[in-house]
Design an enzyme around this catalytic site. Structure first.
Site: not given
Ligand code: G3H
Ligand code: ZN
Length: 289
Positions: A82-83, A104, A180-181, A211, A233
């Site tokens: 990922d990323h 990414d 994100h998060g 998330t 997350t």
């Protein structure tokens, strides 16, 4: 069964209107929880790992245990990086047995993003490994990816066709209002932008920052044609919440307390339950072949 590629696992998503959950894992226990959920729901699952989590586990050890898990069950499992911004690491993962990687280069200018993504596609495809790339930038923090809210940028639909065609990617991560998060307030997804992107490309699309996205937004994305939903997350917090704090005194008094497996099993089961609920929402229950 043997690990499958991202291309294979996403192949029917758009026409059958379901998305495959791509769940971030940190260690064997949460990875196993995710696979348990897939087995329980007869659903394909993508196990994805950040560069940080990869280093924590060790590349060879991680590939070994994930391959072993996948081969012990009868659902399709994809192992995805990922990323990733470290291109040497991406190539190493490709050689070591990952079946999918995300390059990414989303922070770079459009032309550089195309060039970098295409170079990774050429390399990965020569090993039969799939590639995801990103256009636009999500705010928030995901392990080694940190983007200030002010720098976040939604995907410009007009940029999509050339990007997909010139890179040859297998999946495209789009920025349509998620981050994100944990969210401070509910995210506002730009469904009009998503619709435009879907009209302009057949490439499977990826929603990052799962998330905290409300259930009805997930369902709408899936029904519109989203193929992969990244969710990280919340899994970490479910895992940590399930691992009870315990004092050294309690460890000595309570039989079995010293055994790490007794501590980690409830966390694994909690992850399985939580992930199973998401699989139902993404519509991939029963889609294992
Ligand atoms: O790439 C990973 C995801 O986009 C996960 O996002 O941690 O906000 O669920 P999240
Ligand atoms: Zn992400």
């Amino acid at each position: 069964m043997a690990l499958v590629t991202l291309k294979e696992i996403l192949a029917n998503t758009r026409k059958e209107q379901y998305a495959v959950g791509a769940f971030n894992f940190s260690c064997p226990e949460d990875a196993e929880g995710i696979v348990m959920a897939g087995v329980e729901k007869k659903a394909p699952v993508i196990l994805q790992v950040s560069m940080n989590a990869l280093k924590y586990n060790g590349l060879k050890a991680l590939v070994g245990y994930i391959k072993g898990m996948a081969e012990s069950v009868e659902i399709p499992v994809c192992l995805h990086l990922d990323h990733a911004t470290d291109y040497d690491l991406i190539r190493e993962c490709v050689r070591e047995g990952f079946t999918s990687v995300m390059v990414d280069a989303s922070k770079k200018p459009y032309e550089e993003n195309i060039a970098d993504s295409r170079a990774i596609v050429e390399y990965a495809h020569s090993y039969g490994v799939s590639v995801e790339a990103e256009l636009g930038m999500l705010g928030g923090r995901e392990e080694n990816v940190v983007v200030a809210d002010a720098s976040a940028a939604m995907t410009n639909p007009e940029d999509v066709p050339r990007f997909v065609q010139e890179t040859g990617i297998d999946a495209l991560a789009v920025a349509i209002g998620t981050a994100h998060g944990f969210y401070k307030a509910d995210p506002k997804l730009d469904f009009i932008r998503l619709e435009k992107i879907l009209q302009l490309t057949d490439c499977p699309l990826v929603l990052h920052g799962g998330t905290g996205v409300p259930e009805e937004d997930f369902r709408r994305c899936v029904q519109m044609g989203m193929s992969k939903i990244n969710y990280g997350t919340a899994i970490k917090s479910v895992f940590v919440g399930a691992v009870a704090a315990v004092t050294p005194d309690e460890i000595q008094k309570v039989p079995g307390k010293q055994d790490p497996r007794n501590l980690l099993k409830p966390a694994k089961i909690a992850v399985a339950k939580h992930v199973g609920e998401k699989i139902d929402i993404y519509g991939s229950t029963g889609k294992a072949w």
